[in-house]
Enzyme design. Structure first.
Site, PDB file in Angstrom:
ATOM      1  CD  GLU A   1      -4.139  -2.593  -2.697  1.00  0.00           C
ATOM      2  OE1 GLU A   1      -4.001  -3.824  -2.009  1.00  0.00           O
ATOM      3  OE2 GLU A   1      -3.252  -1.939  -2.203  1.00  0.00           O
TER       4      GLU A   1
ATOM      5  CB  SER B   1      -1.052  -0.047   1.190  1.00  0.00           C
ATOM      6  OG  SER B   1      -2.020  -0.903   0.866  1.00  0.00           O
TER       7      SER B   1
END
Length: 283
Positions: free
Chosen positions: A152, A53
């Protein structure tokens, strides 16, 4: 092109980082730079570290660059469907499980950065047109080596894919400086990003964990899952620490392929950040 040049060896800090890193049971990479002077230290910077992230910082940078170009507006509503909200870590999905909602772009950036929301990330990538624009932008301004190839959802679909998103620690220091202290982004875009980074709630025991009470830290974490063999590909934190004298210390700390417990990994990051803080306070 954009670069930061090391001006000092910081032998004692390097030795301390080396001592702390041993507990990680993984590969540790560090870059630290005092933004006002360019005084910089790197530790094992030449290896590749899994972003996870932390890539959301670059994605926010790309979105805000497109805002400044007039393609988007910070307050424009982005329509979100149920299909945009698959099961994953997503406070946005928790709040709007059925979708069919309009969320301002600025709010989506906040979800992605401050809360590390995976769905907000992929919604913004969809608006951009994919990861290529992000990677191309970074390379065009001299932030390299770095690779951002996977969303993601891509990473969630297959374990090896997470390794396609990687960087060297110094690229994150370069990105922080360019995004927050130069005129590459407009003041309104810089302020938007700084506020989101300052409000980050993930990783409270990483860079922020051992900072003196009241220390302002603008940061972005990255954390992978741990597999059934106890291997964690990514435990990261990058950000800017405001020192007592008002100067700004950019810190990027990555732990890749660790077999240590999560509390140990967090503590390694916290101890390295505190050692860097103390070193640059003394200088």
């Amino acid at each position: 092109m954009f670069s930061i040049v090391a001006h000092a060896q910081h032998t004692s800090l390097r030795n301390e980082i080396n001592r702390i890193a041993a507990a990680s049971k993984g590969k540790v990479g560090v870059a630290v730079s005092l933004l006002e002077t360019g005084d910089t230290l790197t530790y094992h910077n030449q290896d590749k570290y899994v972003l996870h992230s932390v890539a959301k910082l670059a994605i926010a940078f790309a979105v805000l660059h497109e805002v400044d170009k007039g393609r988007f507006k910070l307050e424009q509503p982005i329509h979100i469907t149920k299909e945009d909200l698959p099961p994953t870590y997503s406070p946005l999905r928790d709040l709007h499980p059925d979708g069919n909602v309009d969320i301002p772009l600025r709010v989506l950036i906040n979800y992605m950065i401050s809360l590390s929301d995976n769905n907000a990330c992929d919604i913004l990538l969809k608006q951009l047109g994919g990861t290529k624009l992000v990677e191309d932008l970074l390379h065009s301004v001299g932030i390299s080596p770095i690779a951002i190839k996977a969303s993601e959802a891509d990473m969630a679909a297959a374990w090896p894919v997470q390794y396609n998103n990687w960087c060297q620690p110094m690229t994150q220091v370069q990105l922080l400086k360019l995004a927050l202290t130069s005129t590459f982004l407009s003041k309104s875009s810089r302020d938007c990003l700084a506020a989101a980074l300052l409000a980050t709630s993930t990783g409270p025991k990483r860079i922020k964990g051992l900072m003196p009470l009241g220390t302002a830290v603008m940061h972005k974490t990255g954390t992978s899952p741990t597999n059934d063999k106890g291997l964690t590909p990514a435990t990261n934190d990058v950000g800017i620490i405001v020192l007592p004298n008002g100067r700004h210390l950019a810190v990027a700390i990555f732990i890749t392929d660790s077999t240590a417990p999560s509390a140990t990994r967090d503590l390694v990051i916290a101890q390295i950040a505190k050692a860097a803080h103390d070193e640059f306070v003394r200088r």
